[in-house]
Design a protein around this motif. Structure first.
Motif, PDB file in Angstrom:
ATOM      1  N   LEU A   1       0.349   9.880  15.610  1.00 28.74           N
ATOM      2  CA  LEU A   1       0.789  11.504  15.465  1.00 28.74           C
ATOM      3  C   LEU A   1       1.014  12.184  16.527  1.00 28.74           C
ATOM      4  CD1 LEU A   1      -0.756  12.584  12.097  1.00 28.74           C
ATOM      5  CD2 LEU A   1       1.417  12.145  11.959  1.00 28.74           C
ATOM      6  N   THR A   2       1.801  11.505  17.731  1.00 26.76           N
ATOM      7  CA  THR A   2       1.512  12.320  18.583  1.00 26.76           C
ATOM      8  C   THR A   2       3.850  12.169  19.064  1.00 26.76           C
ATOM      9  OG1 THR A   2       2.430   9.836  19.878  1.00 26.76           O
ATOM     10  CG2 THR A   2       0.036  10.700  19.907  1.00 26.76           C
ATOM     11  N   GLU A   3       4.263  12.856  19.857  1.00 24.83           N
ATOM     12  CA  GLU A   3       5.339  13.116  20.289  1.00 24.83           C
ATOM     13  C   GLU A   3       6.469  11.617  20.740  1.00 24.83           C
ATOM     14  OE1 GLU A   3       6.756  16.080  22.120  1.00 24.83           O
ATOM     15  OE2 GLU A   3       8.303  17.336  20.575  1.00 24.83           O
ATOM     16  N   GLU A   4       5.617  10.701  20.833  1.00 25.06           N
ATOM     17  CA  GLU A   4       6.052   9.844  21.353  1.00 25.06           C
ATOM     18  C   GLU A   4       6.821   8.162  20.544  1.00 25.06           C
ATOM     19  OE1 GLU A   4       3.171  10.764  23.542  1.00 25.06           O
ATOM     20  OE2 GLU A   4       4.104  12.670  23.483  1.00 25.06           O
ATOM     21  N   ALA A   5       4.985   8.604  19.683  1.00 21.06           N
ATOM     22  CA  ALA A   5       5.428   7.853  18.861  1.00 21.06           C
ATOM     23  C   ALA A   5       6.073   8.188  17.850  1.00 21.06           C
ATOM     24  CB  ALA A   5       3.631   7.193  18.120  1.00 21.06           C
ATOM     25  N   LEU A   6       6.054   9.619  17.558  1.00 19.40           N
ATOM     26  CA  LEU A   6       7.103   9.806  16.277  1.00 19.40           C
ATOM     27  C   LEU A   6       8.553   9.301  16.094  1.00 19.40           C
ATOM     28  CD1 LEU A   6       4.567  12.213  14.634  1.00 19.40           C
ATOM     29  CD2 LEU A   6       5.117   9.836  13.446  1.00 19.40           C
ATOM     30  N   ALA A   7       8.714   9.857  18.045  1.00 14.97           N
ATOM     31  CA  ALA A   7      10.204   9.963  17.665  1.00 14.97           C
ATOM     32  C   ALA A   7      11.489   8.593  17.187  1.00 14.97           C
ATOM     33  CB  ALA A   7      10.543   9.741  20.044  1.00 14.97           C
ATOM     34  N   ALA A   8      10.946   8.016  17.051  1.00 15.14           N
ATOM     35  CA  ALA A   8      12.067   6.666  16.771  1.00 15.14           C
ATOM     36  C   ALA A   8      12.069   6.917  15.222  1.00 15.14           C
ATOM     37  CB  ALA A   8      10.803   5.407  16.644  1.00 15.14           C
TER      38      ALA A   8
END
Ligand SMILES: *Cc1c(COP(=O)(O)O)cnc(C)c1O
Length: 224
Positions: free
Chosen positions: A135-142
């Motif tokens: 649940l971080t912006e980077e991990a969820l961007a994909a």
């Protein structure tokens, strides 16, 4: 008790709450689901891909189909075109496959992250640290074609209501924490906390469930 009486009981239990019923119809024949549909049920939960697909094809198209059981990656493609909510996303690799197949059919698929809250070792799911990482912006961007709608958990199968309550309460706390952390990301919209089955839905309701998944208390015991 008849199906109609059981459904009426749950209607009363949920009256005035913001919790909805998922009628868990696994192993039950299509005619029984049609009866429940005729009595007003529109949300059904299944735990096997083939059964879910067959029932989807045979029954009216305004039903919301929920996948509640462990989902293998090679079967994701069969349900992604129509499934309303997948409760049982238990790994990042599964979420990646859902995202890929959803993109292929131009859908955004609603998912819950299953969290391991029970003492039993056999239950699938994320732990807290894994959720934190995802649940971080980077991990969820994909994940452009999934929408994370909340969490799902199964309490330990025990006669001790205090333990069940403690597990549900822990899940609710985690839900609130994830929501505060991630709800401003565009593919996160935590509104659903799926917890509670036939033997523990009363406790789950008291602890903040928004979706109870009830099978045997509605349809009777399953003869496996
Ligand atoms: C079968 C099942 C249920 C419903 O169980 P009952 O005890 O029959 O109410 C709920 N959740 C999951 C994940 C299930 O597999």
């Amino acid at each position: 008790m008849s199906l109609a009486e059981n459904l009426e009981t749950f209607q009363k239990v949920l009256e005035g709450t913001s919790c909805r019923l998922v009628a868990v119809s696994k192993t039950k024949p299509i005619a029984v689901l049609q009866d429940a549909y005729d009595l007003g049920i529109r949300v059904f939960g299944e735990n096997k891909v083939q059964e879910l697909t067959e029932k989807y094809e045979a029954l009216p198209k305004d039903i919301e189909w929920h996948m509640i059981g462990h989902l293998q990656r090679n079967k994701v493609k069969y349900i992604v075109p129509f499934v309303a909510l997948i409760h049982s996303v238990d790994s990042v690799r599964l979420l990646q496959e859902i995202n890929k197949r959803a993109a292929n059919v131009g859908r955004v698929v609603n998912c819950l992250l299953q969290v391991h809250i029970a003492q039993e070792k056999t239950k699938f799911g994320f732990d807290e640290a894994e959720l934190e990482t995802l649940l971080t912006e980077e991990a969820l961007a994909a994940f452009t074609h999934v929408r994370l709608k909340g969490l799902m958990g199964m309490a330990t199968n025990t006669d001790d209501p205090a333990q069940v309550r403690q597990e549900f309460r822990g899940l609710k706390t985690l839900f609130e924490r994830c929501k505060a952390k991630a709800n401003h990301y565009q593919n996160v919209d935590f509104t659903e906390l799926s917890m509670g089955m036939s033997n523990d839905y009363t406790i789950a309701l008291e602890e903040g469930s928004t979706l109870i998944r009830v099978g045997s208390s509605i349809f009777g015991a399953r003869g496996y």
